[in-house]
Design a protein around this motif. Structure first.
Motif, PDB file in Angstrom:
ATOM      1  N   LEU A 289       0.845  -1.195   0.000  1.00  0.00           N
ATOM      2  CA  LEU A 289       0.000   0.000   0.000  1.00  0.00           C
ATOM      3  C   LEU A 289       0.880   1.244   0.000  1.00  0.00           C
ATOM      4  N   VAL A 290       0.546   2.219  -0.835  1.00  0.00           N
ATOM      5  CA  VAL A 290       1.355   3.429  -0.968  1.00  0.00           C
ATOM      6  C   VAL A 290       0.772   4.569  -0.141  1.00  0.00           C
ATOM      7  N   GLN A 291      -0.520   4.812  -0.293  1.00  0.00           N
ATOM      8  CA  GLN A 291      -1.137   5.922   0.418  1.00  0.00           C
ATOM      9  C   GLN A 291      -1.395   5.606   1.888  1.00  0.00           C
ATOM     10  N   ARG A 292      -1.550   4.347   2.219  1.00  0.00           N
ATOM     11  CA  ARG A 292      -1.762   3.936   3.617  1.00  0.00           C
ATOM     12  C   ARG A 292      -0.678   2.952   4.024  1.00  0.00           C
ATOM     13  N   LYS A 293       0.562   3.415   4.026  1.00  0.00           N
ATOM     14  CA  LYS A 293       1.683   2.547   4.378  1.00  0.00           C
ATOM     15  C   LYS A 293       1.572   2.023   5.801  1.00  0.00           C
ATOM     16  N   ASP A 294       0.846   2.758   6.659  1.00  0.00           N
ATOM     17  CA  ASP A 294       0.693   2.335   8.048  1.00  0.00           C
ATOM     18  C   ASP A 294      -0.075   1.031   8.181  1.00  0.00           C
TER      19      ASP A 294
ATOM     20  N   ASN B 154       0.298  -1.539   5.999  1.00  0.00           N
ATOM     21  CA  ASN B 154       1.082  -2.670   5.504  1.00  0.00           C
ATOM     22  C   ASN B 154       1.480  -3.597   6.646  1.00  0.00           C
TER      23      ASN B 154
ATOM     24  N   LYS C 162     -11.413  -2.478   4.522  1.00  0.00           N
ATOM     25  CA  LYS C 162     -10.804  -1.866   3.357  1.00  0.00           C
ATOM     26  C   LYS C 162     -11.170  -2.678   2.123  1.00  0.00           C
TER      27      LYS C 162
ATOM     28  N   ASN D  15      -2.450  -6.323  -3.366  1.00  0.00           N
ATOM     29  CA  ASN D  15      -2.147  -5.773  -2.050  1.00  0.00           C
ATOM     30  C   ASN D  15      -2.479  -6.740  -0.916  1.00  0.00           C
TER      31      ASN D  15
END
Length: 319
Positions: free
Chosen positions: A169-174, A176, A202, A208
């Protein structure tokens, strides 16, 4: 969820210290020590069922005791019996679901001290709430098969009911590396709906999602074999979807449970999907995560003396 207080568990262990082995394994204490019970049934008693436990009753199953590690139930259940019951349950699954059944692995737990010689209920991850409770193993396997049946080329090895880890995930790296359970698939958007350990949901693409198969050292059986593996890495032969079968359960009347909570023995919290995303190598590991969620009764006239003394000692150690 009904969670045993650490001090209650420590007191039971203290009482058992000098007991001979035969007495230890025949005691119900081993069902309660560090127990984490998921409530599966609340019966107001209007039909008069289970009157031996009171006119009303609450049934729950322990999420922390794998059958293969539970020496205290060896007289009632064996892994051989569990495998036999499972094979019979698989034979009753519709022939049209035979292929899907190879993706389903059954994990056997000791659910509690009541009706130990039979399966009290089964839990199938997936569905709108994150899991489904069913009374029979054959029904649970069939539901897992139906949910995991691939009907679209976009499935990419992801199935409803599967435990997954978020990745890339790029926009929600938190998010991962957070785990969750796949509950549905939207063919129009090409996204999977995942209920996360944190309780949120989600909609994510297959790229992902990292499937997590049933890991090592578990009593996990698939359609053809009953195996115990010794590697923590998932292999291509690992089952993709889990069914949890609980041998026995715990039962309280509502008054009895409230009384035990008031004495400090148990705490209560709302269950979440995190509780059924079980690390089968360390089934008690998520218990520490419950500490911030569980509510215990405050010290009162009903609090047991050993709970009071433990509270006093802890208070004296505070700076």
């Amino acid at each position: 969820m009904i969670v045993a207080h650490d001090r209650f568990s420590a007191e039971l262990e203290r009482q058992m210290e000098d007991w001979p082995r035969r007495m230890r394994i025949s005691s119900s204490y081993l069902h309660w020590i560090r127990g984490v019970y998921l409530i599966t049934l609340i019966d107001p008693g209007e039909q008069g069922a289970f009157r031996d436990y009171g006119h009303d009753h609450i049934a729950a199953v322990n999420l922390t005791q794998l059958l293969e590690h539970a020496e205290h139930v060896e007289r009632d259940i064996t892994t051989t019996l569990a495998a036999t019951v499972e094979r019979q349950a698989r034979w009753r699954v519709r022939s049209s679901l035979t292929e899907a059944s190879h993706r389903v692995g059954v994990v056997h737990f000791v659910g509690g001290p009541c009706e130990l010689g039979s399966i009290a209920c089964c839990i199938v991850p997936g569905g709108s709430s994150g899991w489904t409770v069913l009374p029979s193993l054959s029904a649970a396997i069939e539901l897992a098969c139906v949910r995991s049946s691939s009907r679209d080329a976009d499935y990419h090895g992801i199935f409803v009911g599967q435990t997954v880890r978020l990745t890339g995930l790029v926009q929600r790296k938190d998010l991962n590396r957070e785990r969750g359970v796949v509950v549905s698939y939207n063919s129009s958007s090409g996204r999977w709906q995942v209920v996360l350990e944190s309780g949120g949901g989600k909609a994510l693409r297959a790229k992902n999602l990292e499937p997590l198969s049933a890991p090592a050292t578990t009593t996990t059986t698939t359609a053809n074999t009953a195996t115990a593996t010794s590697t923590s890495e998932a292999s291509s032969n690992d089952p993709l979807v889990r069914v949890f079968a609980f041998w026995g359960c715990a039962r309280w009347s509502r008054t009895q449970l409230l009384g035990e909570c008031a004495r400090g023995h148990w705490g209560i919290c709302r269950a979440s999907v995190a509780d059924v995303v079980i690390d089968l190598q360390h089934p008690t590991s998520h218990r520490a995560d419950l500490n911030d969620r569980v509510a215990y009764a405050p010290v009162s006239m009903m609090t047991e003396d050993f709970m009071r003394e433990s509270e006093r000692q802890m208070t004296s150690l505070e700076p």
